[in-house]
Design a protein around this motif. Structure first.
Motif, PDB file in Angstrom:
ATOM      1  N   ARG A 156       0.898  -1.161   0.117  1.00 10.78           N
ATOM      2  CA  ARG A 156      -0.087  -0.010  -0.013  1.00 10.78           C
ATOM      3  C   ARG A 156       0.918   1.082  -0.017  1.00 10.78           C
ATOM      4  NH1 ARG A 156      -2.425   3.812   3.332  1.00 10.78           N
ATOM      5  NH2 ARG A 156      -4.501   4.226   2.680  1.00 10.78           N
ATOM      6  N   ALA A 157       1.806   1.214   0.929  1.00 10.39           N
ATOM      7  CA  ALA A 157       2.870   2.300   0.714  1.00 10.39           C
ATOM      8  C   ALA A 157       3.555   2.522  -0.457  1.00 10.39           C
ATOM      9  CB  ALA A 157       3.930   1.965   1.890  1.00 10.39           C
ATOM     10  N   VAL A 158       4.135   1.302  -1.314  1.00 10.61           N
ATOM     11  CA  VAL A 158       4.504   1.563  -2.510  1.00 10.61           C
ATOM     12  C   VAL A 158       3.403   2.039  -3.545  1.00 10.61           C
ATOM     13  CG1 VAL A 158       5.457   0.210  -4.356  1.00 10.61           C
ATOM     14  CG2 VAL A 158       6.088  -0.243  -2.142  1.00 10.61           C
ATOM     15  N   ARG A 159       2.172   1.933  -3.600  1.00 11.79           N
ATOM     16  CA  ARG A 159       1.080   2.216  -4.545  1.00 11.79           C
ATOM     17  C   ARG A 159       0.829   3.561  -4.076  1.00 11.79           C
ATOM     18  NH1 ARG A 159      -1.157  -2.653  -3.257  1.00 11.79           N
ATOM     19  NH2 ARG A 159      -2.661  -1.784  -1.734  1.00 11.79           N
ATOM     20  N   MET A 160       0.869   4.048  -2.823  1.00 12.15           N
ATOM     21  CA  MET A 160       0.595   5.509  -2.465  1.00 12.15           C
ATOM     22  C   MET A 160       1.732   6.374  -3.061  1.00 12.15           C
ATOM     23  SD  MET A 160      -2.432   5.328  -1.175  1.00 12.15           S
ATOM     24  CE  MET A 160      -2.681   6.964  -0.431  1.00 12.15           C
ATOM     25  N   ALA A 161       2.918   6.063  -3.053  1.00 14.01           N
ATOM     26  CA  ALA A 161       4.046   6.754  -3.509  1.00 14.01           C
ATOM     27  C   ALA A 161       3.890   6.681  -5.064  1.00 14.01           C
ATOM     28  CB  ALA A 161       5.305   5.909  -3.090  1.00 14.01           C
ATOM     29  N   GLN A 162       3.487   5.630  -5.586  1.00 20.38           N
ATOM     30  CA  GLN A 162       3.292   5.791  -7.294  1.00 20.38           C
ATOM     31  C   GLN A 162       2.151   6.596  -7.709  1.00 20.38           C
ATOM     32  OE1 GLN A 162       2.366   1.539  -7.984  1.00 20.38           O
ATOM     33  NE2 GLN A 162       4.474   0.969  -8.390  1.00 20.38           N
ATOM     34  N   ILE A 163       1.093   6.533  -6.664  1.00 14.03           N
ATOM     35  CA  ILE A 163      -0.079   7.575  -6.968  1.00 14.03           C
ATOM     36  C   ILE A 163       0.470   9.026  -6.962  1.00 14.03           C
ATOM     37  CG2 ILE A 163      -2.287   8.425  -6.111  1.00 14.03           C
ATOM     38  CD1 ILE A 163      -2.860   5.569  -5.408  1.00 14.03           C
ATOM     39  N   GLU A 164       1.058   9.271  -5.664  1.00 11.31           N
ATOM     40  CA  GLU A 164       1.777  10.643  -5.755  1.00 11.31           C
ATOM     41  C   GLU A 164       2.669  11.221  -6.838  1.00 11.31           C
ATOM     42  OE1 GLU A 164       1.911  14.382  -4.585  1.00 11.31           O
ATOM     43  OE2 GLU A 164       0.395  12.934  -3.398  1.00 11.31           O
ATOM     44  N   ASP A 165       3.393  10.202  -7.359  1.00 13.37           N
ATOM     45  CA  ASP A 165       4.259  10.635  -8.541  1.00 13.37           C
ATOM     46  C   ASP A 165       3.277  10.872  -9.758  1.00 13.37           C
ATOM     47  OD1 ASP A 165       6.482  10.182  -7.053  1.00 13.37           O
ATOM     48  OD2 ASP A 165       6.676   7.881  -7.689  1.00 13.37           O
TER      49      ASP A 165
END
Length: 107
Positions: free
Chosen positions: A39-48
């Motif tokens: 989830r943390a990785v996905r949230m970082a991808q979403i922010e990028d």
């Protein structure tokens, strides 16, 4: 003596199985494909992706402002003159040309 050991082992099997199942689910809740780390990785991808979207929208808005000066209902003579000179690669006799690099945009 053997009977008491057997009874203790039988009593410990159910809690051991329960603890193993809990450990399995806890491990996958943290590091599984849908766990907290993922989830943390996905949230970082979403922010990028959102920051990339903001940059693309800003670039689109800048292009819209430049194109707005060339529309027929609101023709800006200076913008038309600038685009014609840039496309034809010409300058006036009384103009001074200051060259700049491709990464040093004026606008």
């Amino acid at each position: 003596m053997l009977k008491s050991i057997k009874r203790r082992l039988q009593g410990a099997v159910l809690p051991a199985v329960f603890l193993a199942i809990c450990a399995y689910f806890a491990h996958h809740a943290i590091s599984g494909s849908r766990g907290t780390e993922a989830r943390a990785v996905r949230m970082a991808q979403i922010e990028d992706a959102r920051s990339e979207l903001r940059l693309a929208e800003a670039e689109r808005d800048a292009m819209d402002r430049r194109v707005a000066g060339l529309r027929a209902e609101h023709l800006d003579r200076d913008m038309l003159d600038e685009r014609a000179r840039a496309l034809l690669n010409v300058v006036g006799k009384d103009e001074i040309v200051i060259p700049y690099g491709p990464n040093e945009r004026l606008f």
